[in-house]
Design an enzyme around this catalytic site. Structure first.
Site, PDB file in Angstrom:
ATOM      1  N   PHE A 293     -31.465 -22.806 -26.783  1.00  0.00           N
ATOM      2  CA  PHE A 293     -31.474 -22.775 -25.357  1.00  0.00           C
ATOM      3  C   PHE A 293     -32.722 -21.899 -24.900  1.00  0.00           C
ATOM      4  O   PHE A 293     -32.606 -20.643 -25.129  1.00  0.00           O
ATOM      5  CB  PHE A 293     -30.074 -22.288 -24.715  1.00  0.00           C
TER       6      PHE A 293
ATOM      7  N   HIS B  99     -30.517 -25.658  -5.612  1.00  0.00           N
ATOM      8  CA  HIS B  99     -30.812 -26.604  -6.593  1.00  0.00           C
ATOM      9  C   HIS B  99     -30.665 -26.081  -8.014  1.00  0.00           C
ATOM     10  O   HIS B  99     -30.292 -26.700  -9.139  1.00  0.00           O
ATOM     11  CB  HIS B  99     -31.775 -27.617  -6.582  1.00  0.00           C
TER      12      HIS B  99
ATOM     13  N   ARG C 251     -42.022 -13.842 -18.928  1.00  0.00           N
ATOM     14  CA  ARG C 251     -41.010 -14.063 -20.249  1.00  0.00           C
ATOM     15  C   ARG C 251     -41.474 -15.389 -21.127  1.00  0.00           C
ATOM     16  O   ARG C 251     -41.245 -15.819 -22.064  1.00  0.00           O
ATOM     17  CB  ARG C 251     -39.477 -14.521 -19.747  1.00  0.00           C
TER      18      ARG C 251
END
Length: 182
Positions: free
Chosen positions: A115, A90, A129
């Site tokens: 983004f 997905h 991150r």
């Protein structure tokens, strides 16, 4: 000699920014949001010029970012989310659609829409991150928005006129470089 635009990530006092952030994977996205806010503040944006818009998941980010960009009320939109791979595919569908939606929103409106979507295989990699050992991608997305806004403004305000000289010294305007005017 080449020319280069002089870009500063410092915001103008009147600039307004929206942060569209997914509530899904909040352990990660909360950190991304805080990184983005801190970066905006460090670059001259007042807290009352930042709107945080939570959305259910990453898939909802593009439509909300697009609506905010089209409103004319914001100089930049920062999109933040985290899609962790999991056991199915997905994530591939979500990641591609979100990226495309963000790109379209930015290009169609002329408003920088950044983004800041993490697309990681594991939660641990996402946390790395989002303020961990790989930095904070929320910070990077906010900085990208500020720099893109500054670049667009520099292009609009400071671009020198384009010369119409084609390098053709024949004196005629026919585009025929043979020198034969017959």
């Amino acid at each position: 000699m080449t020319q280069q635009l002089d870009i500063s990530a410092t915001a103008r006092p009147t600039d307004r920014f929206a942060i569209v952030v997914s509530r899904y994977n909040a352990l990660v996205t909360d950190q991304l949001r805080e990184g983005a806010i801190a970066t905006l503040l460090l670059n001259g944006v007042a807290t009352d010029r930042i709107l945080v818009v939570p959305v259910p998941g990453s898939f909802e980010i593009p439509i909300v970012a697009d609506r905010l960009a089209r409103s004319g009320d914001y100089d930049g939109i920062i999109c933040l989310g985290a899609v962790v791979q999991g056991e199915t595919t997905h994530h591939e569908y979500i990641n591609h659609q979100v990226a495309e939606g963000i790109r379209v929103a930015s290009q169609q409106t002329g408003v920088p829409v950044s983004f800041g979507l993490l697309t990681c295989q594991t939660l641990e990699l996402a946390l790395d991150r989002a303020g961990g050992k790989k930095g904070n991608k929320g910070h990077e997305a906010a900085l990208a928005t500020l720099e893109t806004l500054a670049t667009l403004r520099a292009i609009d305000e400071d671009t020198p006129p384009v010369s119409s000289d084609t390098g053709d010294d024949t004196g005629d305007d026919t585009g025929d470089d043979t020198g034969d005017d017959t």
